[in-house]
Write a protein that holds these residues in place. Sequence first.
Motif, PDB file in Angstrom:
ATOM      1  N   ASN A  94      -9.275 -21.126 -36.885  1.00  0.00           N
ATOM      2  CA  ASN A  94      -8.201 -21.057 -35.718  1.00  0.00           C
ATOM      3  C   ASN A  94      -7.532 -22.511 -36.051  1.00  0.00           C
ATOM      4  OD1 ASN A  94      -6.580 -20.969 -33.616  1.00  0.00           O
ATOM      5  ND2 ASN A  94      -7.999 -20.003 -32.374  1.00  0.00           N
ATOM      6  N   TYR A  95      -6.227 -22.299 -36.380  1.00  0.00           N
ATOM      7  CA  TYR A  95      -5.353 -23.313 -36.852  1.00  0.00           C
ATOM      8  C   TYR A  95      -4.006 -23.316 -36.020  1.00  0.00           C
ATOM      9  CZ  TYR A  95      -2.330 -26.792 -39.144  1.00  0.00           C
ATOM     10  OH  TYR A  95      -1.363 -27.681 -39.316  1.00  0.00           O
ATOM     11  N   GLN A  96      -3.671 -24.294 -35.360  1.00  0.00           N
ATOM     12  CA  GLN A  96      -2.300 -24.403 -34.796  1.00  0.00           C
ATOM     13  C   GLN A  96      -1.591 -25.669 -35.339  1.00  0.00           C
ATOM     14  OE1 GLN A  96      -1.237 -23.122 -30.806  1.00  0.00           O
ATOM     15  NE2 GLN A  96      -2.938 -22.051 -30.650  1.00  0.00           N
ATOM     16  N   GLY A  97      -0.360 -25.544 -35.729  1.00  0.00           N
ATOM     17  CA  GLY A  97       0.703 -26.650 -36.195  1.00  0.00           C
ATOM     18  C   GLY A  97       1.949 -26.339 -36.023  1.00  0.00           C
ATOM     19  N   LEU A  98       2.926 -27.472 -36.649  1.00  0.00           N
ATOM     20  CA  LEU A  98       4.135 -27.172 -36.348  1.00  0.00           C
ATOM     21  C   LEU A  98       4.620 -26.168 -37.587  1.00  0.00           C
ATOM     22  CD1 LEU A  98       5.439 -30.964 -35.882  1.00  0.00           C
ATOM     23  CD2 LEU A  98       5.775 -29.009 -34.409  1.00  0.00           C
ATOM     24  N   GLN A  99       5.621 -25.624 -37.168  1.00  0.00           N
ATOM     25  CA  GLN A  99       6.244 -24.476 -38.096  1.00  0.00           C
ATOM     26  C   GLN A  99       6.586 -25.264 -39.024  1.00  0.00           C
ATOM     27  OE1 GLN A  99       7.894 -21.056 -36.326  1.00  0.00           O
ATOM     28  NE2 GLN A  99       9.051 -20.513 -38.125  1.00  0.00           N
ATOM     29  N   ASN A 100       6.540 -24.881 -40.457  1.00  0.00           N
ATOM     30  CA  ASN A 100       7.060 -25.340 -41.393  1.00  0.00           C
ATOM     31  C   ASN A 100       8.526 -24.570 -41.687  1.00  0.00           C
ATOM     32  OD1 ASN A 100       8.093 -25.426 -44.247  1.00  0.00           O
ATOM     33  ND2 ASN A 100       5.947 -25.848 -45.145  1.00  0.00           N
ATOM     34  N   LEU A 101       9.470 -25.508 -41.814  1.00  0.00           N
ATOM     35  CA  LEU A 101      10.924 -25.308 -41.766  1.00  0.00           C
ATOM     36  C   LEU A 101      11.181 -24.364 -42.848  1.00  0.00           C
ATOM     37  CD1 LEU A 101      12.857 -28.582 -40.402  1.00  0.00           C
ATOM     38  CD2 LEU A 101      12.041 -26.677 -39.188  1.00  0.00           C
ATOM     39  N   LYS A 102      10.645 -24.392 -44.066  1.00  0.00           N
ATOM     40  CA  LYS A 102      10.686 -23.640 -45.223  1.00  0.00           C
ATOM     41  C   LYS A 102      10.458 -22.299 -44.645  1.00  0.00           C
ATOM     42  CE  LYS A 102      10.267 -27.335 -48.636  1.00  0.00           C
ATOM     43  NZ  LYS A 102       9.574 -27.655 -49.953  1.00  0.00           N
ATOM     44  N   ILE A 103       9.434 -22.170 -44.113  1.00  0.00           N
ATOM     45  CA  ILE A 103       8.810 -20.637 -43.722  1.00  0.00           C
ATOM     46  C   ILE A 103       9.948 -20.072 -42.778  1.00  0.00           C
ATOM     47  CG2 ILE A 103       7.008 -19.574 -42.433  1.00  0.00           C
ATOM     48  CD1 ILE A 103       5.017 -21.422 -43.648  1.00  0.00           C
ATOM     49  N   ALA A 104      10.477 -20.839 -41.749  1.00  0.00           N
ATOM     50  CA  ALA A 104      11.232 -20.207 -40.862  1.00  0.00           C
ATOM     51  C   ALA A 104      12.688 -19.828 -41.375  1.00  0.00           C
ATOM     52  CB  ALA A 104      11.966 -21.345 -39.910  1.00  0.00           C
ATOM     53  N   LYS A 105      13.038 -20.607 -42.626  1.00  0.00           N
ATOM     54  CA  LYS A 105      14.064 -20.212 -43.246  1.00  0.00           C
ATOM     55  C   LYS A 105      13.808 -18.903 -44.115  1.00  0.00           C
ATOM     56  CE  LYS A 105      17.272 -21.860 -47.022  1.00  0.00           C
ATOM     57  NZ  LYS A 105      17.593 -23.097 -47.926  1.00  0.00           N
ATOM     58  N   LYS A 106      12.694 -18.929 -44.630  1.00  0.00           N
ATOM     59  CA  LYS A 106      12.093 -17.585 -45.525  1.00  0.00           C
ATOM     60  C   LYS A 106      12.237 -16.318 -44.513  1.00  0.00           C
ATOM     61  CE  LYS A 106      11.057 -18.819 -49.630  1.00  0.00           C
ATOM     62  NZ  LYS A 106      11.830 -18.316 -50.967  1.00  0.00           N
ATOM     63  N   PHE A 107      11.761 -16.523 -43.161  1.00  0.00           N
ATOM     64  CA  PHE A 107      11.954 -15.334 -42.339  1.00  0.00           C
ATOM     65  C   PHE A 107      13.427 -14.822 -42.082  1.00  0.00           C
ATOM     66  CE2 PHE A 107       7.274 -15.966 -41.075  1.00  0.00           C
ATOM     67  CZ  PHE A 107       6.962 -14.910 -41.286  1.00  0.00           C
ATOM     68  N   SER A 108      14.327 -15.913 -41.782  1.00  0.00           N
ATOM     69  CA  SER A 108      15.727 -15.857 -41.883  1.00  0.00           C
ATOM     70  C   SER A 108      16.212 -14.883 -42.949  1.00  0.00           C
ATOM     71  CB  SER A 108      16.536 -17.203 -41.748  1.00  0.00           C
ATOM     72  OG  SER A 108      17.662 -16.901 -41.285  1.00  0.00           O
TER      73      SER A 108
ATOM     74  N   LYS B 294      -2.010 -21.516 -26.389  1.00  0.00           N
ATOM     75  CA  LYS B 294      -0.528 -21.444 -26.401  1.00  0.00           C
ATOM     76  C   LYS B 294      -0.012 -21.451 -27.584  1.00  0.00           C
ATOM     77  CE  LYS B 294       2.094 -22.830 -22.856  1.00  0.00           C
ATOM     78  NZ  LYS B 294       2.954 -23.709 -21.944  1.00  0.00           N
ATOM     79  N   LEU B 295       0.846 -20.381 -28.147  1.00  0.00           N
ATOM     80  CA  LEU B 295       1.740 -20.507 -29.474  1.00  0.00           C
ATOM     81  C   LEU B 295       3.388 -20.645 -28.683  1.00  0.00           C
ATOM     82  CD1 LEU B 295       1.629 -20.526 -32.464  1.00  0.00           C
ATOM     83  CD2 LEU B 295       2.110 -18.194 -32.314  1.00  0.00           C
ATOM     84  N   ARG B 296       3.900 -21.728 -28.998  1.00  0.00           N
ATOM     85  CA  ARG B 296       5.071 -21.889 -28.304  1.00  0.00           C
ATOM     86  C   ARG B 296       6.003 -21.995 -29.637  1.00  0.00           C
ATOM     87  NH1 ARG B 296       2.284 -26.750 -27.382  1.00  0.00           N
ATOM     88  NH2 ARG B 296       3.368 -28.704 -28.115  1.00  0.00           N
ATOM     89  N   LYS B 297       7.439 -22.338 -29.192  1.00  0.00           N
ATOM     90  CA  LYS B 297       8.647 -22.102 -30.140  1.00  0.00           C
ATOM     91  C   LYS B 297       8.375 -23.434 -31.140  1.00  0.00           C
ATOM     92  CE  LYS B 297      13.654 -22.632 -30.186  1.00  0.00           C
ATOM     93  NZ  LYS B 297      14.927 -22.704 -29.265  1.00  0.00           N
TER      94      LYS B 297
ATOM     95  N   PHE C 286      -1.571 -14.691 -39.552  1.00  0.00           N
ATOM     96  CA  PHE C 286      -0.614 -15.722 -39.478  1.00  0.00           C
ATOM     97  C   PHE C 286       0.513 -15.371 -38.552  1.00  0.00           C
ATOM     98  CE2 PHE C 286      -2.257 -15.136 -43.745  1.00  0.00           C
ATOM     99  CZ  PHE C 286      -2.781 -16.532 -44.121  1.00  0.00           C
ATOM    100  N   ALA C 287       0.716 -16.329 -37.377  1.00  0.00           N
ATOM    101  CA  ALA C 287       1.842 -16.015 -36.550  1.00  0.00           C
ATOM    102  C   ALA C 287       2.640 -17.229 -36.434  1.00  0.00           C
ATOM    103  CB  ALA C 287       0.941 -16.002 -35.205  1.00  0.00           C
ATOM    104  N   TYR C 288       3.952 -16.795 -36.113  1.00  0.00           N
ATOM    105  CA  TYR C 288       5.152 -17.973 -36.101  1.00  0.00           C
ATOM    106  C   TYR C 288       5.976 -17.682 -34.929  1.00  0.00           C
ATOM    107  CZ  TYR C 288       3.541 -18.070 -41.011  1.00  0.00           C
ATOM    108  OH  TYR C 288       2.572 -17.907 -42.046  1.00  0.00           O
ATOM    109  N   CYS C 289       6.301 -18.750 -34.132  1.00  0.00           N
ATOM    110  CA  CYS C 289       6.969 -18.432 -32.928  1.00  0.00           C
ATOM    111  C   CYS C 289       8.267 -18.969 -33.238  1.00  0.00           C
ATOM    112  CB  CYS C 289       6.167 -18.889 -31.576  1.00  0.00           C
ATOM    113  SG  CYS C 289       7.012 -18.653 -30.161  1.00  0.00           S
ATOM    114  N   THR C 290       9.174 -18.141 -32.874  1.00  0.00           N
ATOM    115  CA  THR C 290      10.659 -18.767 -32.944  1.00  0.00           C
ATOM    116  C   THR C 290      11.502 -18.888 -31.886  1.00  0.00           C
ATOM    117  OG1 THR C 290      11.572 -16.748 -33.893  1.00  0.00           O
ATOM    118  CG2 THR C 290      10.990 -18.298 -35.555  1.00  0.00           C
ATOM    119  N   GLU C 291      10.950 -18.185 -30.712  1.00  0.00           N
ATOM    120  CA  GLU C 291      11.643 -18.384 -29.351  1.00  0.00           C
ATOM    121  C   GLU C 291      10.594 -17.995 -28.185  1.00  0.00           C
ATOM    122  OE1 GLU C 291      14.445 -19.364 -26.997  1.00  0.00           O
ATOM    123  OE2 GLU C 291      14.983 -19.384 -29.086  1.00  0.00           O
TER     124      GLU C 291
END
Length: 261
Positions: free
Chosen positions: A165-179, A102-105, A82-87
């Motif tokens: 192989n799936y790509q989609g918008l990052q879940n904001l809840k997941i971004a918050k968890k990483f934070s 491409k995996l972008r922000k 699982f990959a998540y790009c934040t910047e």
Amino acid sequence: MKNIYLNTGTLNEVFNELETSFDGVLNSSNNEFKLALDTDFIKGNIDVVTFINGITSFQVNMTFLDDIALSIESPSKSSILFAYCTEGYFKHSVGISGPQSKLRKHYSAVVTSKASVNTILHFKKNTALQFSLIQVETAGLANTINDPFISHLKKTFLNNQSNFNYQGLQNLKIAKKFSQMNSISDKGMSGHVQKKDIIQSILNMEIDNHTDTLIKISRAIKRSALNHINDLKTKYSVIKNYAADSIYSKVITSKNRIFIK
């Protein structure tokens, strides 16, 4: 363009190789690795936490001062990434000549593969990059055999397809968890347990995000039906109260008329 080849192995072996090859500074303890790199073409940090149930979390904060193609030996056929790009952004391909995605922000990806071909990560020069990876090894470890959580991940991402192989918008809840995970200050076992709980909650979100469409539709229908029933109950209550008030008003008016006569 620089080509870097990274052989797979234990995390100790991989990080010792990175430290030696790039004159890095490595600190490791309690299943956690922190590698600082400062070379002519790579600057940044890699923080890794590994858990006993076959789950590993990577936090990467890098700037590449040259175009880089990083070749990684194909992971086992039982692993899920699982990959998540934040910047920034980077590209991924299976094999050096394979098509690049491409995996972008603010985007995420889930990848599994049955092919015995190296994974290539392509990084652009002078691009600040922050991304997170969660790798789940679903077989080969004693602690994963009877783990219902790992079994659920296998059922969702491995058992029903040879490649995913799936790509989609990052879940904001997941971004918050990483934070939240990055802000954990507790050391030792306490911090380790907190990080494990956060990683597993992220993976539970992934399972829910990729649950079979029919199941999601079924849940949506049930929610709609319940909302409709509750709406009808509300309307019935309003009508009932209105009718009662109306009857009461007519009775009072009638009494008043009799009294006036």
